[in-house]
Design a protein around this motif. Structure first.
Motif, mmCIF file in Angstrom:
data_model
loop_
_atom_site.group_PDB
_atom_site.id
_atom_site.type_symbol
_atom_site.label_atom_id
_atom_site.label_comp_id
_atom_site.label_asym_id
_atom_site.label_seq_id
_atom_site.Cartn_x
_atom_site.Cartn_y
_atom_site.Cartn_z
ATOM 1 N N ASP A 181 18.266 -13.783 91.784
ATOM 2 C CA ASP A 181 18.550 -13.387 90.400
ATOM 3 C C ASP A 181 19.449 -14.389 89.688
ATOM 4 O OD1 ASP A 181 17.015 -11.094 90.624
ATOM 5 O OD2 ASP A 181 18.696 -9.873 91.336
ATOM 6 N N LEU A 182 20.166 -15.217 90.451
ATOM 7 C CA LEU A 182 21.094 -16.178 89.862
ATOM 8 C C LEU A 182 20.462 -17.543 89.619
ATOM 9 C CD1 LEU A 182 24.161 -15.335 92.144
ATOM 10 C CD2 LEU A 182 23.603 -14.369 89.906
ATOM 11 N N LEU A 183 19.255 -17.748 90.137
ATOM 12 C CA LEU A 183 18.597 -19.056 90.012
ATOM 13 C C LEU A 183 18.001 -19.249 88.624
ATOM 14 C CD1 LEU A 183 16.443 -19.789 93.205
ATOM 15 C CD2 LEU A 183 18.549 -20.913 92.506
ATOM 16 N N ASP A 184 18.153 -20.464 88.081
ATOM 17 C CA ASP A 184 17.503 -20.774 86.801
ATOM 18 C C ASP A 184 15.981 -20.714 86.942
ATOM 19 O OD1 ASP A 184 19.961 -21.166 85.667
ATOM 20 O OD2 ASP A 184 19.903 -23.357 85.811
ATOM 21 N N ARG A 185 15.473 -21.134 88.085
ATOM 22 C CA ARG A 185 14.024 -21.164 88.314
ATOM 23 C C ARG A 185 13.594 -19.997 89.208
ATOM 24 N NH1 ARG A 185 11.803 -26.632 87.654
ATOM 25 N NH2 ARG A 185 10.480 -26.358 89.487
ATOM 26 N N ASN A 186 14.206 -18.830 88.964
ATOM 27 C CA ASN A 186 13.937 -17.691 89.852
ATOM 28 C C ASN A 186 12.498 -17.208 89.779
ATOM 29 O OD1 ASN A 186 13.747 -15.276 87.932
ATOM 30 N ND2 ASN A 186 15.736 -16.101 87.369
ATOM 31 N N ASP A 187 11.808 -17.444 88.650
ATOM 32 C CA ASP A 187 10.414 -17.010 88.551
ATOM 33 C C ASP A 187 9.531 -17.782 89.536
ATOM 34 O OD1 ASP A 187 11.038 -19.278 87.035
ATOM 35 O OD2 ASP A 187 9.374 -18.977 85.638
ATOM 36 N N ILE A 188 9.812 -19.091 89.687
ATOM 37 C CA ILE A 188 9.059 -19.919 90.638
ATOM 38 C C ILE A 188 9.449 -19.552 92.067
ATOM 39 C CG2 ILE A 188 8.739 -22.286 91.489
ATOM 40 C CD1 ILE A 188 9.152 -23.223 88.576
ATOM 41 N N ALA A 189 10.766 -19.507 92.317
ATOM 42 C CA ALA A 189 11.253 -19.251 93.678
ATOM 43 C C ALA A 189 10.811 -17.883 94.186
ATOM 44 C CB ALA A 189 12.776 -19.369 93.713
ATOM 45 N N ARG A 190 10.783 -16.888 93.305
ATOM 46 C CA ARG A 190 10.417 -15.530 93.720
ATOM 47 C C ARG A 190 8.980 -15.490 94.235
ATOM 48 N NH1 ARG A 190 13.319 -11.205 92.530
ATOM 49 N NH2 ARG A 190 14.313 -12.281 90.788
ATOM 50 N N VAL A 191 8.079 -16.185 93.546
ATOM 51 C CA VAL A 191 6.680 -16.224 93.986
ATOM 52 C C VAL A 191 6.573 -16.895 95.352
ATOM 53 C CG1 VAL A 191 4.381 -17.134 93.473
ATOM 54 C CG2 VAL A 191 5.785 -16.210 91.628
ATOM 55 N N ALA A 192 7.299 -18.001 95.537
ATOM 56 C CA ALA A 192 7.263 -18.704 96.828
ATOM 57 C C ALA A 192 7.780 -17.817 97.954
ATOM 58 C CB ALA A 192 8.086 -19.991 96.744
#
Length: 413
Positions: free
Chosen positions: A272-283
């Motif tokens: 939730d704190l990552l700027d690129r959380n949308d990408i990381a969440r899918v991975a």
């Protein structure tokens, strides 16, 4: 969905093939047409070259502190790659025979630098410095129009490396230009650098006309950890690779269910704190796996089977595991050696094999920009001693012309 993915990849292959053939046929004219079509930029042969003064002007907008960091990173990378230089050698084999290997750098290399968010100055350092240490005479950069203007730190990396020949072209058409040459862009002998699926496809299709570094896949990390490592550190290292790409592979291997559960919870919190959380969440959802094993040897077996790009061994006593990892692009040993130190700063190139190719491929380095030539010196005495054996060998293979090449000398030796 697998078939749809295959269809998508085949469409890319077909499109790229057409672009390559068009650039091969029409040269600069095709490059200008594709640049207008894909980049919405009016390119002419006269404006294709980015000159040294332009690179320096774009670089002047870079943050001074970041430029200093680039300089230190470049120093580390150069020092490491200096260790990889191999000398030519010969030895005396008796009877007037000398045998050896001559090490010769390739003459021209091209580096592809992506535009937009994927324009990473670290990749410029990691691709160019090994070529420079190897002694490559001419290194050419290609990058989409506006890329250097929009990414002054990339221009600063080029300036730092004294790389003064760049061209405003991107995509598959840039790879084709480097492979075949155009009226303006020189033909090179090796192409390196990251890029989107179209760039990767182009590199794969021109391989054989030129050499390439490798066809890079999504980033990967496998972490072998024991209970002495903070779950928050492990989660941070997994997410550091997950934020690269929705297809990134992130794998934890441990023998404690409690540690696995704690890392899982930490990943949710940090996501939730990552700027690129949308990408990381899918991975994490699609490609994240936790392996709970019985022993260190089980962990070693899994790592060697996966053959990941990066392996971290985050253990109080890491040596048994790290020493027995045979298939990996890079191994990071100990709790204070996360993958990220290798991404930017440690020294070894971060251009590493992915998609299990670490079973037979190696990281980019000085040897990738050097050709080995065998050197053979034979004397009349050697032909007199061994010539009859060589003749008989050739005749046994049905190659009497080969035998004649020896026979004609034996009687003069």
């Amino acid at each position: 969905s697998l078939l749809a993915s295959d269809d998508f990849q085949q469409n890319i292959e077909n499109t790229v093939h057409e672009i390559i053939e068009d650039v091969r046929r029409r040269g600069d004219e095709a490059l200008c047409d594709y640049t207008k079509r894909f980049d919405e930029f009016d390119l002419t042969p006269e404006s294709m070259r980015v000159y040294e003064e332009d690179i320096h002007r774009y670089a002047s907008d870079a943050d001074d502190e970041l430029v200093e960091i680039l300089q230190q990173a470049a120093k580390n990378i150069r020092e490491f790659h200096n260790q990889q230089v191999e000398d030519s050698w010969e030895y005396y084999a008796g009877d007037g025979i000398r045998l050896g290997v001559r090490q010769t750098p390739i003459q021209r290399a091209g580096i592809y630098i992506p535009g937009g968010k994927a324009a990473y100055p670290s990749s410029v350092l990691m691709n160019v410095i090994p070529a420079q240490v190897a002694g490559v005479e001419r290194i050419v950069a290609v990058t989409p129009p506006r890329a250097l203007e929009e990414n002054p730190l990339v221009a600063a990396a080029l300036k730092l490396l004294n790389l003064n020949e760049a061209y405003r072209i991107g995509g598959a058409q840039a790879i084709a230009a480097l492979a075949y040459g155009t009226q303006t862009v020189p033909q090179v002998h090796k192409i390196v650098g990251p890029g989107n699926p179209y760039v990767q496809s182009a590199k794969r299709q021109v391989y054989g006309v030129v050499d390439i570094d490798m066809v890079a896949g999504p980033s990967e990390v496998a972490i072998v950890a024991d209970e002495t490592c903070d779950p928050a550190w492990i989660a941070a290292d997994l997410l550091a690779q997950a934020e690269h790409d929705e297809m990134a592979g992130v794998w934890l291997i441990c023998w404690s269910r409690e540690l696995a559960a704690s890392v899982f919870d930490e990943v949710q919190v940090q996501l939730d704190l990552l700027d690129r959380n949308d990408i990381a969440r899918v991975a994490v959802i699609d490609r994240g796996i936790i392996f709970i094993v019985q022993s260190e040897d089980d962990a070693i077996a899994i790592v060697n089977h996966i053959a990941p790009e990066h392996v971290e061994v985050l253990m109080a006593e890491p040596d048994h595991v790290s020493d027995n990892i045979k298939n990996a692009g890079a191994v990071f040993i100990g709790r204070y050696a996360p993958t990220v130190v290798g991404d930017y700063f440690a020294g070894p190139s971060h251009v590493l094999p992915t998609n299990r190719t670490a079973r037979f491929f190696s990281p980019l380095g000085v040897p990738d920009f050097v050709k080995r030539t065998s050197v053979i010196r034979y004397s009349g005495r050697a032909i007199e001693r061994f010539g009859e054996m060589i003749e008989k060998f050739a005749i046994a293979e049905g190659l009497t012309g080969h035998a004649k090449s020896i026979t004609i000398r034996r009687h003069k030796a």
